[in-house]
Design a protein around this motif. Structure first.
Motif, short mmCIF file in Angstrom:
data_model
loop_
_atom_site.label_atom_id
_atom_site.label_comp_id
_atom_site.label_asym_id
_atom_site.label_seq_id
_atom_site.Cartn_x
_atom_site.Cartn_y
_atom_site.Cartn_z
N ASN A 72 6.31 0.85 9.03
CA ASN A 72 4.82 0.08 8.78
C ASN A 72 4.80 -1.13 9.28
O ASN A 72 5.77 -2.00 9.05
CB ASN A 72 4.80 0.10 7.19
N ASP A 73 3.88 -1.27 10.14
CA ASP A 73 3.51 -2.72 10.76
C ASP A 73 2.83 -3.70 9.66
O ASP A 73 1.72 -3.25 9.40
CB ASP A 73 2.79 -2.22 11.98
N MET A 74 3.63 -4.23 9.01
CA MET A 74 3.12 -4.91 7.88
C MET A 74 2.17 -6.18 8.27
O MET A 74 1.34 -6.51 7.48
CB MET A 74 4.43 -5.79 7.08
N PHE A 75 1.98 -6.73 9.38
CA PHE A 75 1.35 -7.82 9.54
C PHE A 75 0.01 -7.06 10.18
O PHE A 75 -1.04 -7.40 9.57
CB PHE A 75 1.81 -8.55 10.86
N ILE B 77 5.68 2.18 -0.58
CA ILE B 77 7.23 1.92 -0.25
C ILE B 77 7.29 2.15 1.36
O ILE B 77 7.06 3.17 1.91
CB ILE B 77 7.92 3.03 -1.02
N SER B 78 7.41 0.88 1.94
CA SER B 78 7.71 1.13 3.39
C SER B 78 9.14 1.32 3.68
O SER B 78 9.91 0.20 3.61
CB SER B 78 6.94 -0.04 3.98
N GLN B 79 9.67 2.21 4.50
CA GLN B 79 10.98 2.39 4.78
C GLN B 79 11.42 1.26 5.80
O GLN B 79 12.01 0.28 5.47
CB GLN B 79 11.55 3.88 5.26
N SER B 80 10.79 1.31 6.91
CA SER B 80 10.89 0.11 7.73
C SER B 80 9.69 -0.75 7.85
O SER B 80 8.68 -0.57 8.17
CB SER B 80 11.15 0.56 9.28
N ALA B 81 9.93 -1.99 6.94
CA ALA B 81 8.73 -2.58 6.98
C ALA B 81 8.73 -4.06 8.00
O ALA B 81 9.65 -4.78 7.92
CB ALA B 81 8.68 -3.30 5.62
N HIS B 82 8.08 -3.84 8.82
CA HIS B 82 8.30 -4.97 10.07
C HIS B 82 7.32 -5.66 10.54
O HIS B 82 6.06 -5.48 10.11
CB HIS B 82 9.02 -4.06 10.98
N ILE B 83 7.76 -6.79 11.33
CA ILE B 83 6.58 -7.54 11.88
C ILE B 83 6.92 -7.76 13.38
O ILE B 83 7.84 -8.22 13.64
CB ILE B 83 6.52 -9.18 11.19
N ASN C 128 1.41 -15.68 14.45
CA ASN C 128 0.44 -15.35 13.56
C ASN C 128 0.82 -15.14 12.00
O ASN C 128 0.40 -15.93 11.22
CB ASN C 128 -0.48 -14.26 13.81
N ALA C 129 1.94 -14.66 12.14
CA ALA C 129 2.63 -14.35 10.69
C ALA C 129 3.07 -16.09 10.14
O ALA C 129 2.77 -16.24 9.09
CB ALA C 129 3.74 -13.62 10.49
N GLU C 130 3.49 -16.73 10.97
CA GLU C 130 3.75 -18.06 10.53
C GLU C 130 2.68 -18.91 10.18
O GLU C 130 2.80 -19.74 9.06
CB GLU C 130 4.72 -18.50 11.67
#
Ligand SMILES: O=c1ccn([C@H]2C[C@H](O)[C@@H](COP(=O)(O)O)O2)c(=O)[nH]1
Length: 497
Positions: free
Chosen positions: A346-349, A386-392, A399-401
């Protein structure tokens, strides 16, 4: 008549995303947008093109593509495919066309960095470190054409492939690139629970958690991401018409959402170049309409713990591009319908807000169907992913910062004081501290602790109620120490509420 391509032997040297491209020896770069690149490649000979690559996002992809093109001056033609709904939603193909038609101007990017901003309705940025003269030279030297379908693209590529070889427009050009390694704070890698009232609020907390404590690892896509494993997001009160903050800091808006919900809820025919849609997997892929199945299941057996839908096909291992969303469960507890979904990756951003809103729309659809077709009157319960690989991905770190800087403090201020773990009433009686544990709301007594040592008491409470919120535990520690101090000097103790 079979057309023969003009034989050329150029070599495309990609410095960015080298493993994501298909290489040829010609002079045309093919940008396929969201259409899978193999769907074009299979109609062509390698001498027809210089390179084939996908372009998903104007803010993330165009800068790297331009950098690669500057390194490959033998590329003289560009065929940009703008064919699918996803292309129109993302706007990357359109923004790239606008770059070649209208150029750039110096301005500030969405992350507040000085950049070359593409003159387009769609935000797209190129690093300011790239010389403007090089950008102008590139714009003037390439013949650029848009294709609205795979067949139109193939026709145009073959047309250029017939032309005699042209000289490269110059020598390869490379410009410096700014890279910042984030500081990672210590934290658990596996298993996280993040709760918020709305998807927007939960998203800000998720981004903060991953960005501050996520492990930096290589991705399968020539870059890095920051990642936590098994991140559970619990959204408790997303309104039925969805909450979009003002101004909207989410990576999606209402018009995108309308299209996206249809991709989750509606069946879709298979189309060349489009991998799958979630709606197709749910409605027809396995020969059953799984949404109808779970509605029927719950109407027949409201307590069922087997209202489950699967999107994962065991054959998915045989091909790339398997669905990220894998299983969905529906559950009724206390007249409330909750939905839980697992995502393998999952691309959380960039993707989680749309994933969450699409799932929430599915949850509401199922709730409405059950209520319409039965005597039940179910409320909307929480949504859990539930995201197994939760990544940015590294190309959205800034952008996240920026998001954390602008929104995290405000989101945390909204914290309400009710801890689901309950309340702890502190009193002093006969020279001893007495702590009474009560349930939230009704105030029923569920536990009692007593002693003279504040630290020992806090430890006992946290061991017995490990889900206590950290700020609540810290508050208890302070209050218990205050009670100890009062006992020492024989002063009455009053709990600070
Ligand atoms: O609904 C979706 C679809 C895709 N992705 C992200 C997860 C990965 O970052 C990438 C898919 O890459 P693969 O795991 O398929 O390689 O897209 C999502 O987050 N949600």
């Amino acid at each position: 008549m079979i057309q023969k391509s003009h034989i050329t032997q150029f070599q495309y040297a990609a410095q960015h995303k080298p493993n994501q491209l298909i290489y040829g020896s010609g002079q045309t770069a093919i940008i396929t947008g969201w259409t899978v690149k193999q769907a074009i490649a299979k109609h062509l000979q390698t001498s027809d093109y210089a390179v084939i690559g996908q372009l998903y996002s104007p803010t993330r992809g165009i800068n790297l593509l331009i950098r690669n093109l500057l390194l490959n001056p033998h590329v003289r033609y560009l065929v940009i495919i703008n064919a699918t709904k996803e292309d129109r939603n993302a706007g990357a193909s359109q923004c790239l066309l606008d770059f070649f038609n209208s150029g750039v101007e110096e301005n500030i990017s969405d992350t507040g960095r000085k950049s070359w901003v593409i003159r387009s309705q769609i935000p797209g940025y190129i690093d300011i470190e790239i010389d403007i003269n090089a950008l102008e030279k590139l714009r003037q030297s390439l013949e650029v054409v848009e294709a609205k379908s795979i067949s139109e693209a193939v026709e145009k590529i073959q047309f250029y492939a017939q032309k005699p070889t042209i000289e490269p427009w110059g020598t390869p050009l490379e410009f410096p690139m700014l890279t910042i390694e984030p500081t990672v704070l210590p934290g658990t890698r596996y298993g996280h629970r993040i709760e918020g009232k709305t998807i927007a609020e939960t998203w800000v907390k998720i981004i903060h958690r991953i960005k501050t404590t996520g492990t930096i690892r290589p991705t399968g896509y020539d870059g890095k991401w920051q990642e936590l494993i098994d991140l559970m997001a619990v959204v408790t009160e997303e309104p039925e018409d969805f909450y979009f903050p003002e101004p909207n800091y989410l990576p999606i808006d209402r018009s995108f959402l309308t299209e996206y919900i249809s991709q989750v809820l509606d069946d879709a025919p298979s189309r060349e170049g489009v991998k799958y849609t979630y709606g197709q997997r749910l409605r027809s892929w396995f020969g059953k309409d799984q949404i109808e199945q779970v509605v029927d299941k719950l109407i027949g057996e409201i307590d069922a713990a087997s209202a489950v839908m699967t999107l994962w096909d065991v054959k998915d291992h045989e091909k790339g591009g398997s669905p990220c969303l894998n299983h969905i469960w529906l559950r009724v507890v206390d007249n409330e319908l909750s939905l839980t979904a697992t995502l393998r990756s999952n691309d959380m951003f960039a993707a989680w807000p749309a994933n969450a809103m699409g799932l929430r729309a599915l949850q509401k659809h199922i709730r409405d169907q059950i209520n319409q077709r039965s005597e039940y009157d179910l409320r909307m319960g929480p949504l859990m992913t539930i995201s197994q690989s939760a990544h940015i991905y590294d190309d959205t770190w800034s952008n996240a910062e920026q998001l954390i800087k602008q929104q995290y403090a405000a989101v945390c201020r909204k914290l309400d004081y009710a801890d689901p773990a309950g309340n702890f009433l502190i009193e002093v009686a006969n020279g001893e501290i007495v702590v009474t544990h009560t349930t939230p709301g009704s105030g029923e007594i569920v536990g009692c602790y007593s002693g003279k040592n504040a630290l020992k008491l806090v430890r006992e409470i946290c061991t017995a109620s490990p889900a206590i919120r950290p700020d609540h535990a810290a508050y208890l520690g302070m209050e218990l120490q205050k009670a100890v101090d009062c006992i020492k000097i024989d002063k009455p103790y009053v709990q600070d509420q």
